[in-house]
Enzyme design. Sequence first.
Site, PDB file in Angstrom:
ATOM      1  N   SER A 217      45.487  68.022  77.219  1.00 54.82           N
ATOM      2  CA  SER A 217      46.248  68.902  78.109  1.00 54.82           C
ATOM      3  C   SER A 217      45.447  70.108  78.588  1.00 54.82           C
ATOM      4  O   SER A 217      45.855  70.777  79.541  1.00 54.82           O
ATOM      5  CB  SER A 217      47.522  69.383  77.416  1.00 54.82           C
ATOM      6  OG  SER A 217      47.210  70.213  76.316  1.00 54.82           O
ATOM      7  N   LYS A 266      47.255  76.476  74.751  1.00 57.52           N
ATOM      8  CA  LYS A 266      47.549  76.580  76.180  1.00 57.52           C
ATOM      9  C   LYS A 266      46.947  77.877  76.719  1.00 57.52           C
ATOM     10  O   LYS A 266      46.461  78.726  75.975  1.00 57.52           O
ATOM     11  CB  LYS A 266      49.064  76.570  76.447  1.00 57.52           C
ATOM     12  CG  LYS A 266      49.816  75.374  75.872  1.00 57.52           C
ATOM     13  CD  LYS A 266      49.398  74.053  76.480  1.00 57.52           C
ATOM     14  CE  LYS A 266      50.150  72.889  75.822  1.00 57.52           C
ATOM     15  NZ  LYS A 266      49.625  71.581  76.269  1.00 57.52           N
TER      16      LYS A 266
END
Length: 355
Positions: A217, A266
């Site tokens: 991701s 993230k």
Amino acid sequence: MAASRLKVYTSAPAYRSPWAAVNLSVVMPGAGQIYGGAVIKGVVIAIAFFLLLGFSIWSIFAGNGNTLTGLWLLLPIAGIYLGSLIDAYRTITSDPVRLTLGPEAPKDPWYAVFLSQILPGLGHLYRQQAIIGGLFLIIGTYTAFQANFQPRLLLLPPLIWAAACAHIYWHMVPRQARDWSLLALILAGLVAGRLLIGFTPPLIGHYLEQCIVPSDSMQPTLQVRDRLFVREDPSYQPQPFDIVVFRVTQAAVERLLVQPDSLMVKRVVGLPGQQVEVRNGQAWVNGQALIEPYLELPISYRWGPQSVPAEHLFVLGDNRNFSGDSHIWGFLPTENVLGKAYKIYWPPGRIQPLP
């Protein structure tokens, strides 16, 4: 027997034991050489050892350091340490170094102290004191093992090591010949060194977290299985574009079916109070399009606009179209944030600082 030992240690005040030198170099490389009169050599050894050790630690943990270099440096550091032991012995005598518990073992009491520095009770076993030697050995190794899981026990193993060294020295050397100042110096170094070794991992763990990137991701910035150092700081205030590591939220557990104790990585896009929107292939904050050169593809979805609640963050993966992030499971509570990822420390080909 006692009289002969007394004669050896009292009739020659200038006598220097090679095994006393070894004991000093065990607690600090170069100290044995200084004890033996080779002051300049001892100072050079100590400086070289600590400079290399410091540079190794910096290389492993600093953002701009090369972890692999730091690990390779452990080899010459070990070489200097072991070499200093042998050289400390030979600074005083040209006799060959003998490490044995048999009949050919040296009769020097400092040899028994050296053995007890290796393992508590080993010096007693060398002197054929099996019961007390076995007790020291069992208690010392057991408490050292337990201290790995119970930090409150970290002080106990060094004290047991020191007690074993002091006891065997007291037993072997007549009262009038005991050099308590030298023994105290060795024991102080032993306790300090082992405490430093024992407290270092918990201390590092208090300020640093390690994280393995679990998915793609964050590509291309992070690859799957990259290992990260994360700086833990209670006063850390996330900034836009920071790469943060955090504990997954309950919403993420339910939406993504991940384990409740999982960690995620993230990038911070929105701070508390900012309005965030995703449209036209890019992220917008307070009506301004973000410039994100690390993205390989435009964003294919639309989200928002929404304002980030107080004490929350809006986080996205760099691989925006294939990332389970805030656009799926919502805002991230700041209390879930462990810290900022500041370095890829492994694998070797990926070692680099993170902005």
